[in-house]
Design an enzyme around this catalytic site. Structure first.
Site, PDB file in Angstrom:
ATOM      1  N   GLY A  37       0.863  -1.174   0.000  1.00  0.00           N
ATOM      2  CA  GLY A  37       0.000   0.000   0.000  1.00  0.00           C
ATOM      3  C   GLY A  37       0.900   1.225   0.000  1.00  0.00           C
ATOM      4  N   CYS A  38       0.439   2.328  -0.594  1.00  0.00           N
ATOM      5  CA  CYS A  38       1.290   3.534  -0.648  1.00  0.00           C
ATOM      6  C   CYS A  38       1.467   4.130   0.745  1.00  0.00           C
ATOM      7  CB  CYS A  38       0.728   4.555  -1.619  1.00  0.00           C
ATOM      8  SG  CYS A  38      -1.013   4.945  -1.383  1.00  0.00           S
ATOM      9  N   ASN A  39       0.410   4.122   1.545  1.00  0.00           N
ATOM     10  CA  ASN A  39       0.547   4.615   2.916  1.00  0.00           C
ATOM     11  C   ASN A  39       1.431   3.669   3.720  1.00  0.00           C
ATOM     12  OD1 ASN A  39      -1.240   6.733   2.407  1.00  0.00           O
ATOM     13  ND2 ASN A  39      -3.020   5.478   2.950  1.00  0.00           N
TER      14      ASN A  39
END
Lengths: 342, 342, 342, 342
Positions: free
Chosen positions: A148-150
């Site tokens: 995930g980017c986060n």
């Protein structure tokens, strides 16, 4: 040597970002593009900024041939990804940008995604795509699950600290400020310009954001014990970029040293001088990560500031970095583009 | 083979854009950087987004050695450029990004810039840097004068029409919408985020904008008679990009055909299908130009829509395109970066 | 004395703007709100910025009682408006914010809206809501048709010039730059923040924009002959505001004088000093219009710059201004709010 | 009855915001305006959005007469304020928007502002302008010190919790996201549109932000013991608005109850339903504060989300709220303007 690439789900932002990066990548060549609802269209109709490129017409997945494909990037929605990837020929390497194969534990998957996994055997096989910490496994992997980017932003901030015990593992707060492209090209009222610009707010509050599943998995693995961080993402009126402000209990200098040491040889991870803070715009459109460490006035407290571009290092750039390893190419090939500023 | 580059005035946006593009250019290497007020600083302090690059320290011009410099990019303020370039060794090729050498006629220069030119002999020698129309002269030039970013946008829209008489030369209106980076990194109240964002307006109105000097020079040359267009730029709340909406009297289909024919072999100029309109964001961060032609409801009237990125094709990208020619390299080398979207 | 208000279609931006303005209007009180798909919800759920107000629950139109309603604002989609208004009790005054009653000629309506009008008798009765030019008719009207926001901007720029013949009626070009809220709260890909911010482009090109129907009707009426202007709207990355840049053939000083004279006693129309240009942000959130006139370098050519807030003077503010007249109140009541800056 | 107002330092954003609010305030009338560097100019030249108002010409302070002034708003730079206010006639009531009189303790002032206070006797006399907690003192005050905009946001989030001990006083982290207008209309490179838009980052890190002085003073007063919170502001690409995300140890339901109880009768403070989060845009341009409380997954942890408009409730709106009290008017007079959305 050039490798043949297929991109499934090419009509979204991560698909467009893959094409943007591959456009100047000497070792990759796009041979097949899929987009279900937009099958039959040219990529230049869906993304006119790519009209200078000679690209295959968008097709339905079932109409694609994978015979000459070396590697396939899946930028499909969650759940769809599982179904599609289980049907792909085993000799095609796969980098999945969805959330389907990020969690190794079927139970954890069901907890965070609300239904059982439909391809548990693939889930076992999949390697977590956080390159800097899974390099060797990725090199030999057939299926890599993009993070995930986060999640990537928080993991870069903390893994070396969690694994070395430089900080209190039971008191970690990650306050994230995220650009809107992370939500994709979906038609939601809150993503309209008139709704979002000039305003900001928290979302996925109360420990409900799915990327917590990745945090729990990776931090616990790194610590060798259960670690559950507190995490709140905020939507800010910008398109690209994530800033993670991470509040920890630990000696700031040691925190800085631990991160500097851990990332000393990393081509994309830059630890700023002690006390300096990064800006999302300083990595926009690039595969770089900037990390800063600041000492708080209360003794034994430090704050870590980490920025990356959610579509590049947080997603498509990371995917290509992993593909480079899987194909035996230099890890940085095609990824040294400088950030776009201003 | 790699050529050695010096950039004078590297602390501005066009300087940073030159470094961004050269960072992935296989034939150019930055060997010297100047910035008067910031001499002694590292480029990474002035532009932290470039911190991953190994760059020379910023110096005052007088402290630079040009012995091993093949080509020098001057991104200095107007007037300063004249003084500096006349002092450079004759064996160093020069691409000037200022306005100092754009006008060939000393009288015209004085009219638009309010004082006599201090280096008229260099002015004679300088070649106008609109690559697509001065390719051969640029190849052999020692000094090339980069065009104004607004000027380039208008010239690409019209030169093939003006030269072929496809339109009425006495009734041309150019309405331009420009991003703010064209104004540079200068501290002016109207450039503050709080002042500019969420608002838009015209500036340089009433035929006073200096780029009219370039329009008059180039359109009159192309037509073989005096041509004076009407031109109004508008500032819009975005950082990069220029959109020129050009209103002409002429048959829309012929206008479209003339532009398509003229730019058929151009690597960076894309004429859209008849009736389609371009968006600034579709060329952002790239060296591409998108041009659309639309037929109006009134007989014999057409409108031309042209977009480019003022910092890339409008300035630093154009400068590198010209440098490639001056150095005998392939014109497109290092300039095929895809636009950043979203 | 306070009048009772119903707002139909309260879940859109013009509905919210009506509530915002009525919130501090001493003579109006919101007694009924409709929103079909959101019936049963509170306005504070649909628009949390209005949560401090005590407002009626959103209902379906058929569930509203109009017995004690003095005036009804219809902020419904085009076509729906016709059907709904023909069912309203005759004793309820109506201000329609849709396009349904703007065109007096049934044939013109069919031309621009693609189908015959379903309530031609109401169409005859309706008064065009451009207050400054239809004041007396509006005072006595039962049904007032709010103007298009783009139409209002262009009409304010030109009517006094068209009626006095201060300009050439056959050579008028209106280049408009519009904020995105004019497109409403609809889920369209091009309205997403990621798509719109940092970019700008033309839309409704080639004389196809429906507001041309209003221009043709009003300019021809003012001139006493057919007048067909050329008009191109552009979408810019801002939420509120319209800037019309209008290119005309006429003596700039006379143009300025004609506008100053025509608007000398208007409370909301401000003609700037000769040569000054307005900014959209200077009228944001207010009912004011700023108009500037500039002389071009070509003899006999002038440019008019007009700005207003599309949601206020271009729509809901205009609607309340008309309601004030219809209810015998002071025309400016509740509308003197100063613009929000920055 | 109408009171006469003087505004010192009217050329900044808080000055313009005071004029915007007073424009529709029935009990206040602007009789004098000062702006040192812009003395002699009209307000409409400095802020064209106010051109519809009849306002006095800008003067130097020494050229103003205070004979008929009832209340004076000082929107002057820090330090300047002290010098100016000590010279004002004692019969003029003063609301100071600078930081000069916020700290009661001369030592604390020197610590945070780097030099001794020049008017310690006035410092003793000044009342802290957080209306909801100093109402009675403000009613009788001659000099009220407006709070910092960040300070107000944090204080509203926490005072009722700190005073009732609903949370752990030694583990409070305030992560703030602030719009740029809080930095004023000053010419700083980082405030340029090209620098700020599309990017976000922390500033004043490491416990160095001056508003910590206000936090320490007010929280310690409320708790009856020393309380030192951890605070980090972030700059986000928007003009107006502050969001404070406050991380505390305490039972979320009790936290919510404590805030609901404390603010039950407050006209401007709205506590959202348990679990709901506010958005800065929902209070933009208004004097309202929205507060939300969320339960975290870790037992005994809660997060408080508070938003306000830094120029209105955080500064000029608060100033007028205090002036209303000082002049014996209804506290909400002129301040019920609804937020501007979108």
């Amino acid at each position: 040597m050039t490798h043949s690439v297929a991109i499934l789900g090419a009509s979204g932002y991560t698909g467009a970002e893959l094409v943007r990066l591959i456009a100047t990548h000497p070792g990759l060549d796009v041979r097949a593009l899929s987009a279900d609802r937009k099958a039959g269209m040219e990529m230049s109709e869906v993304f006119p900024h790519l009209r200078h490129l000679a690209l295959p017409t968008l097709r339905k997945i079932e109409d694609l041939s994978f015979d000459e494909i070396d590697i396939c990037f899946c930028a499909l929605p969650h759940a769809t990804s599982q179904a599609v990837i289980s049907q792909l020929p085993r000799n095609v390497k796969v980098v999945d940008l969805s959330a389907d194969f990020r969690l190794r534990d079927p139970a954890a998957y069901e907890t965070w995604y609300g239904k059982p996994h439909s391809a548990p055997e693939l889930q076992k096989e999949a390697v977590y795509g956080l390159t800097e910490f899974y390099r060797d496994e990725i090199r030999d992997a057939r299926l890599v699950a993009g993070t995930g980017c986060n999640a990537a932003t928080g993991l870069f901030s903390l893994i070396p600290l969690v694994s070395t015990g430089a900080i209190d593992l039971d008191d970690i707060i990650i306050d994230m400020k995220c650009g809107v492209s992370g939500a994709g090209r979906s038609l939601k009222e809150n993503l309209l310009h008139a709704e979002l610009s000039e305003g900001w707010y928290a979302y996925g509050v109360g420990g409900k954001h799915r990327h917590l599943g990745e945090f729990d998995q990776e931090f616990s693995k790194a610590a060798g014990r259960t670690v559950e961080v507190q995490f709140t993402p905020h939507l800010v009126p910008g398109n690209r970029g994530i800033l993670a402000t991470t509040y920890v209990r630990g000696e700031a200098r040691s925190v800085h040293e631990a991160l500097k040491a851990a990332y000393a040889d990393e081509p994309f991870l830059e630890v700023l001088p002690f006390g300096a803070v990064p800006q999302t715009k300083h990595v926009r459109g690039s595969n770089f990560v900037h990390i800063g460490v600041v000492e708080e006035r209360a003794a034994g407290r430090a704050t870590i500031y980490t920025v990356l571009d959610n579509l590049t290092k947080g997603s498509s750039g990371q995917a290509i970095q992993n593909a480079n390893l899987m194909l035996g190419q230099n890890e940085t090939t095609g990824l040294m583009l400088a950030p776009l500023y201003p």
